[in-house]
Design a protein around this motif. Structure first.
Motif, PDB file in Angstrom:
ATOM      1  N   ALA A 283      37.069 -38.971   1.995  1.00 56.84           N
ATOM      2  CA  ALA A 283      38.093 -40.206   2.156  1.00 56.84           C
ATOM      3  C   ALA A 283      37.601 -41.070   1.306  1.00 56.84           C
ATOM      4  O   ALA A 283      38.450 -41.875   0.628  1.00 56.84           O
ATOM      5  CB  ALA A 283      38.022 -40.693   3.819  1.00 56.84           C
ATOM      6  N   GLU A 284      36.194 -41.457   1.166  1.00 59.46           N
ATOM      7  CA  GLU A 284      35.687 -42.523   0.024  1.00 59.46           C
ATOM      8  C   GLU A 284      36.179 -42.093  -1.369  1.00 59.46           C
ATOM      9  O   GLU A 284      36.702 -42.986  -1.994  1.00 59.46           O
ATOM     10  CB  GLU A 284      34.306 -42.489   0.194  1.00 59.46           C
ATOM     11  CG  GLU A 284      33.714 -43.339   1.399  1.00 59.46           C
ATOM     12  CD  GLU A 284      32.379 -43.163   1.430  1.00 59.46           C
ATOM     13  OE1 GLU A 284      31.537 -43.269   0.300  1.00 59.46           O
ATOM     14  OE2 GLU A 284      31.699 -42.970   2.614  1.00 59.46           O
ATOM     15  N   LEU A 285      36.020 -40.733  -1.521  1.00 60.21           N
ATOM     16  CA  LEU A 285      36.392 -40.350  -3.006  1.00 60.21           C
ATOM     17  C   LEU A 285      38.125 -40.782  -3.480  1.00 60.21           C
ATOM     18  O   LEU A 285      38.145 -41.033  -4.488  1.00 60.21           O
ATOM     19  CB  LEU A 285      36.070 -39.033  -3.330  1.00 60.21           C
ATOM     20  CG  LEU A 285      34.652 -38.598  -3.718  1.00 60.21           C
ATOM     21  CD1 LEU A 285      34.278 -37.238  -3.777  1.00 60.21           C
ATOM     22  CD2 LEU A 285      34.414 -39.094  -5.169  1.00 60.21           C
ATOM     23  N   LYS A 286      38.664 -40.271  -2.437  1.00 61.58           N
ATOM     24  CA  LYS A 286      40.269 -40.247  -2.433  1.00 61.58           C
ATOM     25  C   LYS A 286      40.598 -41.612  -2.625  1.00 61.58           C
ATOM     26  O   LYS A 286      41.548 -42.073  -3.483  1.00 61.58           O
ATOM     27  CB  LYS A 286      40.936 -39.809  -1.325  1.00 61.58           C
ATOM     28  CG  LYS A 286      40.907 -38.053  -1.502  1.00 61.58           C
ATOM     29  CD  LYS A 286      41.615 -37.436  -0.544  1.00 61.58           C
ATOM     30  CE  LYS A 286      41.683 -36.063  -0.511  1.00 61.58           C
ATOM     31  NZ  LYS A 286      42.010 -35.163   0.500  1.00 61.58           N
TER      32      LYS A 286
ATOM     33  N   PRO B  13      34.428 -46.482  -8.196  1.00 64.87           N
ATOM     34  CA  PRO B  13      33.229 -46.985  -7.616  1.00 64.87           C
ATOM     35  C   PRO B  13      32.299 -45.792  -6.861  1.00 64.87           C
ATOM     36  O   PRO B  13      31.230 -46.216  -6.842  1.00 64.87           O
ATOM     37  CB  PRO B  13      33.934 -48.041  -6.607  1.00 64.87           C
ATOM     38  CG  PRO B  13      35.059 -48.063  -7.330  1.00 64.87           C
ATOM     39  CD  PRO B  13      35.598 -46.896  -7.787  1.00 64.87           C
ATOM     40  N   VAL B  14      32.952 -44.957  -6.188  1.00 60.47           N
ATOM     41  CA  VAL B  14      32.155 -43.916  -5.450  1.00 60.47           C
ATOM     42  C   VAL B  14      31.271 -43.158  -6.387  1.00 60.47           C
ATOM     43  O   VAL B  14      30.022 -43.048  -6.091  1.00 60.47           O
ATOM     44  CB  VAL B  14      32.866 -43.094  -4.532  1.00 60.47           C
ATOM     45  CG1 VAL B  14      32.288 -41.828  -3.981  1.00 60.47           C
ATOM     46  CG2 VAL B  14      33.532 -43.807  -3.489  1.00 60.47           C
TER      47      VAL B  14
ATOM     48  N   LEU C 289      29.550 -32.368  -5.178  1.00 56.30           N
ATOM     49  CA  LEU C 289      29.941 -31.144  -4.508  1.00 56.30           C
ATOM     50  C   LEU C 289      30.961 -31.354  -3.580  1.00 56.30           C
ATOM     51  O   LEU C 289      32.081 -30.657  -3.342  1.00 56.30           O
ATOM     52  CB  LEU C 289      28.432 -30.727  -3.670  1.00 56.30           C
ATOM     53  CG  LEU C 289      28.812 -29.349  -2.873  1.00 56.30           C
ATOM     54  CD1 LEU C 289      29.325 -28.088  -3.766  1.00 56.30           C
ATOM     55  CD2 LEU C 289      27.354 -28.878  -2.220  1.00 56.30           C
ATOM     56  N   ALA C 290      30.913 -32.840  -2.889  1.00 54.36           N
ATOM     57  CA  ALA C 290      31.941 -33.162  -1.899  1.00 54.36           C
ATOM     58  C   ALA C 290      33.313 -33.131  -2.579  1.00 54.36           C
ATOM     59  O   ALA C 290      34.427 -32.922  -2.112  1.00 54.36           O
ATOM     60  CB  ALA C 290      31.831 -34.332  -1.133  1.00 54.36           C
ATOM     61  N   ALA C 291      33.394 -33.932  -4.207  1.00 50.11           N
ATOM     62  CA  ALA C 291      34.435 -33.942  -4.863  1.00 50.11           C
ATOM     63  C   ALA C 291      35.146 -32.585  -5.130  1.00 50.11           C
ATOM     64  O   ALA C 291      36.196 -32.399  -5.057  1.00 50.11           O
ATOM     65  CB  ALA C 291      34.126 -34.649  -6.177  1.00 50.11           C
ATOM     66  N   SER C 292      34.268 -31.403  -5.306  1.00 49.65           N
ATOM     67  CA  SER C 292      34.854 -30.275  -5.733  1.00 49.65           C
ATOM     68  C   SER C 292      35.299 -29.716  -4.451  1.00 49.65           C
ATOM     69  O   SER C 292      36.420 -28.971  -4.701  1.00 49.65           O
ATOM     70  CB  SER C 292      33.600 -29.474  -6.324  1.00 49.65           C
ATOM     71  OG  SER C 292      32.588 -28.936  -5.227  1.00 49.65           O
ATOM     72  N   VAL C 293      34.790 -29.810  -3.436  1.00 55.54           N
ATOM     73  CA  VAL C 293      35.415 -29.244  -1.934  1.00 55.54           C
ATOM     74  C   VAL C 293      36.558 -29.832  -1.657  1.00 55.54           C
ATOM     75  O   VAL C 293      37.245 -29.125  -1.229  1.00 55.54           O
ATOM     76  CB  VAL C 293      34.253 -29.467  -1.142  1.00 55.54           C
ATOM     77  CG1 VAL C 293      34.840 -28.882   0.298  1.00 55.54           C
ATOM     78  CG2 VAL C 293      33.000 -28.423  -1.205  1.00 55.54           C
TER      79      VAL C 293
ATOM     80  N   ARG D  23      40.984 -33.875 -14.294  1.00 51.20           N
ATOM     81  CA  ARG D  23      41.124 -35.034 -15.029  1.00 51.20           C
ATOM     82  C   ARG D  23      40.832 -36.444 -14.325  1.00 51.20           C
ATOM     83  O   ARG D  23      40.295 -37.182 -15.011  1.00 51.20           O
ATOM     84  CB  ARG D  23      42.849 -35.429 -15.001  1.00 51.20           C
ATOM     85  CG  ARG D  23      43.445 -36.182 -15.706  1.00 51.20           C
ATOM     86  CD  ARG D  23      44.879 -36.179 -15.751  1.00 51.20           C
ATOM     87  NE  ARG D  23      45.442 -37.619 -16.576  1.00 51.20           N
ATOM     88  CZ  ARG D  23      46.502 -37.733 -16.625  1.00 51.20           C
ATOM     89  NH1 ARG D  23      47.608 -36.864 -16.310  1.00 51.20           N
ATOM     90  NH2 ARG D  23      46.676 -38.750 -17.313  1.00 51.20           N
ATOM     91  N   THR D  24      40.848 -36.492 -13.201  1.00 50.14           N
ATOM     92  CA  THR D  24      40.407 -37.479 -12.432  1.00 50.14           C
ATOM     93  C   THR D  24      38.750 -37.508 -12.501  1.00 50.14           C
ATOM     94  O   THR D  24      38.304 -38.587 -12.633  1.00 50.14           O
ATOM     95  CB  THR D  24      40.614 -37.461 -10.680  1.00 50.14           C
ATOM     96  OG1 THR D  24      42.187 -37.395 -10.592  1.00 50.14           O
ATOM     97  CG2 THR D  24      40.193 -38.485 -10.052  1.00 50.14           C
TER      98      THR D  24
END
Length: 187
Positions: free
Chosen positions: A92-95, A100-101, A117-121, A127-128
């Motif tokens: 949720a933070e990443l999205k 900033p995260v 790892l969380a971003a990939s999961v 692109r982002t």
């Protein structure tokens, strides 16, 4: 003693390698190179920032690719993301705030790899990731260059400045890690 092209190439390799396998003290490498550059040719400090940022960016790309390849199985095996609630919170933070995260995770000791790892999961696109990670790497390199300059300007001899910069970076990193762990423990 000055920092030349060979020193910058070594810095790039050390930071890129350390971003993939966090056994190399990359912040200390950038700080030490900045202290050395300031004693020789202050313009080289800009190249230290750039080289550190590029090495970190390349290393992060490799790490992110490995995380995307390994996915959730890797996350569970490494025990960084125990339970779905932590993954959901990080997702949720990443999205909501990718840049900033990633900036904060790059600066926190031990925060970068779990966030990658969380971003990939959760499926952050390439692109982002490419645009969000660039300022994080630049800021990280600038911060550690600044710490290195602070340590390096106190002493008249380059080797003393490099040692001071490395010690200062290690102290700052340990204190930041300790504060981060205390905050997470209380949350």
């Amino acid at each position: 003693m000055t920092l030349g092209l060979g020193g910058l190439a070594s810095l790039f390799c050390a930071v890129a390698f350390g971003a993939v396998l966090p056994i190399v003290p990359t912040g200390a490498a950038v700080g030490g190179a900045a202290a050395l550059a300031a004693h020789g040719n202050p313009v080289m400090v800009l190249f230290v920032v750039l080289t550190g940022a590029l090495g970190a960016y390349l290393g992060d790309l490799v790490t992110y690719a490995a995380c995307r390849w390994g996915g959730e199985a890797l996350a569970r095996r490494m025990r960084w993301l125990r339970g779905n609630e932590r993954l959901d919170r990080l997702g949720a933070e990443l999205k909501s705030r990718e840049v900033p995260v990633l900036l904060v995770s790059r600066l926190l000791p031990g925060g970068r790899i779990p966030m990658l790892l969380a971003a990939s999961v959760i499926g952050v696109t390439w692109r982002t990731f490419l645009y969000a990670n660039a300022p994080a790497c630049a800021l990280w390199s600038a911060v550690y260059t600044g710490v290195g300059l602070l340590g390096g300007t106190v002493f008249p001899r380059p080797w003393e400045g490099v040692v001071a910069a490395i010690v200062l970076v290690v102290v700052v990193t340990q204190v930041a890690g300790w504060v981060h762990r205390r905050r997470e423990a209380s949350a």
